[in-house]
Design a protein around this motif. Sequence first.
Motif, PDB file in Angstrom:
ATOM      1  N   ARG A 117     -24.014  13.607   1.243  1.00  0.00           N
ATOM      2  CA  ARG A 117     -24.799  12.118   1.447  1.00  0.00           C
ATOM      3  C   ARG A 117     -23.798  11.362   1.694  1.00  0.00           C
ATOM      4  NH1 ARG A 117     -27.702  14.279  -2.733  1.00  0.00           N
ATOM      5  NH2 ARG A 117     -26.918  12.807  -4.328  1.00  0.00           N
ATOM      6  N   LEU A 121     -23.566   9.235   5.265  1.00  0.00           N
ATOM      7  CA  LEU A 121     -23.739   7.534   5.055  1.00  0.00           C
ATOM      8  C   LEU A 121     -22.619   6.886   5.905  1.00  0.00           C
ATOM      9  CD1 LEU A 121     -25.589   5.376   3.970  1.00  0.00           C
ATOM     10  CD2 LEU A 121     -24.066   5.419   1.788  1.00  0.00           C
ATOM     11  N   GLU A 136     -29.598   5.103   2.193  1.00  0.00           N
ATOM     12  CA  GLU A 136     -29.339   6.308   1.329  1.00  0.00           C
ATOM     13  C   GLU A 136     -30.676   7.221   1.340  1.00  0.00           C
ATOM     14  OE1 GLU A 136     -28.166   5.157  -2.522  1.00  0.00           O
ATOM     15  OE2 GLU A 136     -26.838   3.729  -2.024  1.00  0.00           O
ATOM     16  N   THR A 139     -29.912   9.289   4.609  1.00  0.00           N
ATOM     17  CA  THR A 139     -28.888  10.293   4.465  1.00  0.00           C
ATOM     18  C   THR A 139     -29.635  11.449   3.572  1.00  0.00           C
ATOM     19  OG1 THR A 139     -27.986   9.309   2.260  1.00  0.00           O
ATOM     20  CG2 THR A 139     -26.937   8.595   4.459  1.00  0.00           C
TER      21      THR A 139
END
Length: 178
Positions: A117, A121, A136, A139
Amino acid sequence: MATRRIEQSQESRRLIVTAATELFAEKGYRQTSFVDIADKAGISRGSIPWHFGNKLGLLETVLDEQLQAVRSGSHVEHVMDFIRAPASRLFITLIGEAVEAGSPIREHYAQLHAALRQAVLAQVPMAALPAGLDPEAVTVLLVGAVIGVHVQWRVSPEAVDLDAVEATMRALLPLSVD
């Protein structure tokens, strides 16, 4: 002479990690023994704990090496190359074990997904996201989609055209920085 021993030790370690990666991907963590790994690597079984302490230490090394491959790039073609790599099957095989409560590899998978992630990101230009979307959450969705494509391709490679998936990712996700 010491240099030769160091080289032999490094080669033994490399053989063990390669064998363990393949066997963990093929059989899973719990079903793979030191004997299996030693036989495949062509080394003494006692070399494994000497290098890694225990089976979990070996798995941590295997996952760390694979994680470094994931972190080495996050462009669309890198993601697709990673999916195609034989060693990436490891992640599919072990995920069933990782989701079990009390699994010794659960925390490692949590760290892996967090790193994935974070890598994604870092590649998403925030200004490119539609207003109101949580970067977030985006992601999480993207990592989940890649994992899903990977699973589908490993289960039914004849039904999943990875080249078409890559082209579609590029068309839908002008978010990645290439």
